[in-house]
Scaffold this motif. Structure first.
Motif, mmCIF file in Angstrom:
data_model
loop_
_atom_site.group_PDB
_atom_site.id
_atom_site.type_symbol
_atom_site.label_atom_id
_atom_site.label_comp_id
_atom_site.label_asym_id
_atom_site.label_seq_id
_atom_site.Cartn_x
_atom_site.Cartn_y
_atom_site.Cartn_z
ATOM 1 N N LEU A 219 3.726 -1.177 -3.765
ATOM 2 C CA LEU A 219 4.943 -1.899 -3.395
ATOM 3 C C LEU A 219 4.933 -2.072 -1.875
ATOM 4 O O LEU A 219 5.356 -1.169 -1.143
ATOM 5 N N PRO A 220 4.431 -3.185 -1.377
ATOM 6 C CA PRO A 220 4.373 -3.354 0.077
ATOM 7 C C PRO A 220 5.765 -3.490 0.693
ATOM 8 O O PRO A 220 6.676 -4.068 0.097
ATOM 9 N N GLN B 46 1.053 -11.587 -1.743
ATOM 10 C CA GLN B 46 1.087 -10.218 -2.268
ATOM 11 C C GLN B 46 1.116 -10.208 -3.794
ATOM 12 O O GLN B 46 0.363 -9.469 -4.446
ATOM 13 N N MET B 47 1.976 -11.015 -4.361
ATOM 14 C CA MET B 47 2.097 -11.043 -5.816
ATOM 15 C C MET B 47 0.810 -11.536 -6.461
ATOM 16 O O MET B 47 0.367 -11.006 -7.488
ATOM 17 N N ASP B 48 0.181 -12.536 -5.867
ATOM 18 C CA ASP B 48 -1.076 -13.052 -6.417
ATOM 19 C C ASP B 48 -2.177 -11.993 -6.393
ATOM 20 O O ASP B 48 -3.088 -12.014 -7.226
ATOM 21 N N ALA B 49 -2.095 -11.078 -5.429
ATOM 22 C CA ALA B 49 -3.098 -10.006 -5.345
ATOM 23 C C ALA B 49 -2.846 -8.900 -6.359
ATOM 24 O O ALA B 49 -3.693 -8.022 -6.533
ATOM 25 N N GLY B 50 -1.674 -8.905 -6.986
ATOM 26 C CA GLY B 50 -1.411 -7.940 -8.037
ATOM 27 C C GLY B 50 -0.541 -6.766 -7.654
ATOM 28 O O GLY B 50 -0.555 -5.745 -8.344
ATOM 29 N N VAL B 51 0.251 -6.894 -6.584
ATOM 30 C CA VAL B 51 1.133 -5.789 -6.235
ATOM 31 C C VAL B 51 2.213 -5.637 -7.302
ATOM 32 O O VAL B 51 2.439 -6.526 -8.128
ATOM 33 N N GLY C 76 1.682 -0.864 4.094
ATOM 34 C CA GLY C 76 1.975 -1.611 5.305
ATOM 35 C C GLY C 76 0.851 -2.557 5.664
ATOM 36 O O GLY C 76 0.991 -3.778 5.594
ATOM 37 N N VAL C 77 -0.303 -2.002 6.032
ATOM 38 C CA VAL C 77 -1.456 -2.837 6.410
ATOM 39 C C VAL C 77 -1.921 -3.682 5.227
ATOM 40 O O VAL C 77 -2.532 -4.743 5.402
ATOM 41 N N GLY C 78 -1.579 -3.246 4.026
ATOM 42 C CA GLY C 78 -1.910 -4.041 2.843
ATOM 43 C C GLY C 78 -1.318 -5.433 2.856
ATOM 44 O O GLY C 78 -1.759 -6.303 2.101
ATOM 45 N N LEU C 79 -0.334 -5.694 3.711
ATOM 46 C CA LEU C 79 0.197 -7.047 3.831
ATOM 47 C C LEU C 79 -0.880 -8.026 4.281
ATOM 48 O O LEU C 79 -0.870 -9.198 3.902
ATOM 49 N N ALA C 80 -1.790 -7.550 5.106
ATOM 50 C CA ALA C 80 -2.890 -8.394 5.566
ATOM 51 C C ALA C 80 -4.107 -8.297 4.656
ATOM 52 O O ALA C 80 -4.940 -9.202 4.631
ATOM 53 N N PHE C 81 -4.197 -7.201 3.901
ATOM 54 C CA PHE C 81 -5.357 -6.955 3.047
ATOM 55 C C PHE C 81 -4.882 -6.487 1.663
ATOM 56 O O PHE C 81 -5.171 -5.366 1.237
ATOM 57 N N PRO C 82 -4.152 -7.342 0.951
ATOM 58 C CA PRO C 82 -3.559 -6.890 -0.309
ATOM 59 C C PRO C 82 -4.572 -6.612 -1.411
ATOM 60 O O PRO C 82 -4.368 -5.696 -2.218
ATOM 61 N N GLU D 143 -7.581 -5.332 -1.242
ATOM 62 C CA GLU D 143 -8.187 -4.014 -1.070
ATOM 63 C C GLU D 143 -7.193 -2.905 -1.425
ATOM 64 O O GLU D 143 -7.559 -1.885 -2.019
ATOM 65 N N THR D 144 -5.933 -3.114 -1.057
ATOM 66 C CA THR D 144 -4.909 -2.115 -1.358
ATOM 67 C C THR D 144 -4.746 -1.957 -2.871
ATOM 68 O O THR D 144 -4.736 -0.833 -3.401
ATOM 69 N N VAL D 145 -4.621 -3.071 -3.555
ATOM 70 C CA VAL D 145 -4.477 -3.034 -5.013
ATOM 71 C C VAL D 145 -5.724 -2.448 -5.664
ATOM 72 O O VAL D 145 -5.634 -1.673 -6.632
ATOM 73 N N ALA D 146 -6.897 -2.776 -5.109
ATOM 74 C CA ALA D 146 -8.137 -2.246 -5.689
ATOM 75 C C ALA D 146 -8.183 -0.729 -5.614
ATOM 76 O O ALA D 146 -8.561 -0.055 -6.581
ATOM 77 N N ILE D 147 -7.789 -0.159 -4.476
ATOM 78 C CA ILE D 147 -7.792 1.306 -4.361
ATOM 79 C C ILE D 147 -6.871 1.915 -5.412
ATOM 80 O O ILE D 147 -7.239 2.866 -6.116
ATOM 81 N N TRP D 148 -5.668 1.386 -5.537
ATOM 82 C CA TRP D 148 -4.721 1.909 -6.520
ATOM 83 C C TRP D 148 -5.294 1.835 -7.941
ATOM 84 O O TRP D 148 -5.272 2.827 -8.679
ATOM 85 N N ARG D 149 -5.815 0.682 -8.304
ATOM 86 C CA ARG D 149 -6.285 0.511 -9.684
ATOM 87 C C ARG D 149 -7.533 1.345 -9.962
ATOM 88 O O ARG D 149 -7.692 1.873 -11.067
#
Length: 298
Positions: free
Chosen positions: A6-7, A31-36, A204-210, A212-218
């Protein structure tokens, strides 16, 4: 209730300082398209305290439009409990799915006052609440003992743990089990928090790199820990940009470079300049030059 990424989105401004609705909606949709898994409006990163209540409700409505069926939360971080309760009521009328609540931003409440403030806001908004515990930025430590006092109110559903002590995450789980959803709020402790049981990441930084952020979580959820750690190690220099007095400027510069947004901020903040800007830009561009190939995800 709230799990995953949740960014805490940034607020975008036009050149005249007014809200840039179109740019916010574009960035939120990235963000939504990246899967947050939802969006949080007007937190520290969203410059919430610099916005009027009306502006904050406008940002919330844009988050709701972009998020669709996923949750859109508004941050309540006011100096006075009266103003916090008024904002909570406005958020409820605007259709917020919940609130992320900071006890007080000016006066540093003691434990009794912290409990009273959080209960008053919960009563006023009558919405699910994520307690934002950040003793470093806000000087109020929402301890495990305070959480225990609040646990009898079902509106307190989650904790954004930002104490900067990874042991606190385990303390919360040991004390409460699954009573509260536990989300990490410190970017450069995210992998560590997820590994000890955090159920989400307020990024936070996931706003620019969504992606990668979603990938780590999944990947963590799929127990593909080595793959997640490889991405996280690449990410770490960027994630350090979130743990700074200049986190807003740092991350807005990252958004400008990585997703073509702008870095306008509301005064008294100013965009980065000089050696500090050069160092941050080098970090961002070096990461982009070595961006990892992401594995296939379900």
């Amino acid at each position: 209730m709230w799990k995953g990424v949740l960014p805490a989105v940034t607020t975008k401004f036009d050149e005249d300082g007014s809200l840039d609705h179109d740019e916010m909606l574009r960035c939120f949709r990235i963000q939504m398209d990246a899967g947050v898994d939802g969006l949080i409006a007007c937190g520290s990163l969203g410059e919430g305290p610099m916005l009027s209540h009306e502006e904050r409700i406008d940002v919330l409505k844009l988050c709701k439009e972009a998020a669709g069926a996923k949750p859109a939360l508004l941050t309540v971080a006011e100096a006075s409990t009266r103003d916090a309760c008024a904002l909570a009521q406005k958020a409820a009328r605007a259709g917020a799915d919940g609130l992320m609540v900071v006890p007080s931003t000016i006066y540093h409440t003691d434990p009794r006052e912290t409990v009273a403030t959080l209960r008053a806001i919960a009563q006023a908004g009558d919405l699910p609440i994520m307690i934002y515990s950040n003793r470093l930025a806000y000087r109020v430590d929402v301890t495990v003992e305070i959480m225990e006092e609040l646990a009898d109110d079902p509106r307190f559903v989650a904790v954004k743990e930002s104490s900067d002590d990874i042991r606190r995450s385990t303390d919360i789980i040991n004390r409460f089990g699954d009573r509260f959803d536990l989300l990490t709020g410190v970017d450069n402790l995210a992998f560590e928090a997820l590994m000890v049981g955090a159920q989400g990441w307020v990024a936070g930084v996931g706003l620019a790199f969504p992606e990668e952020t979603v990938a780590i979580w999944r990947l963590v959820q799929a127990r593909r820990y080595d793959e997640a750690l490889r991405i996280y190690r690449w990410f770490r220099p960027l994630l350090d940009l979130d743990v700074s007095t200049y986190l807003v400027q740092n991350i807005k510069l990252a958004e400008a470079i990585a997703i073509g947004s702008n870095e306008r901020v509301r005064a008294p903040r100013l965009p980065l300049a000089g050696a500090r800007r050069d160092a941050v830009e080098r970090t961002i561009r070096a990461a982009i030059a070595n961006r990892p190939t992401l594995p296939a995800l379900a």
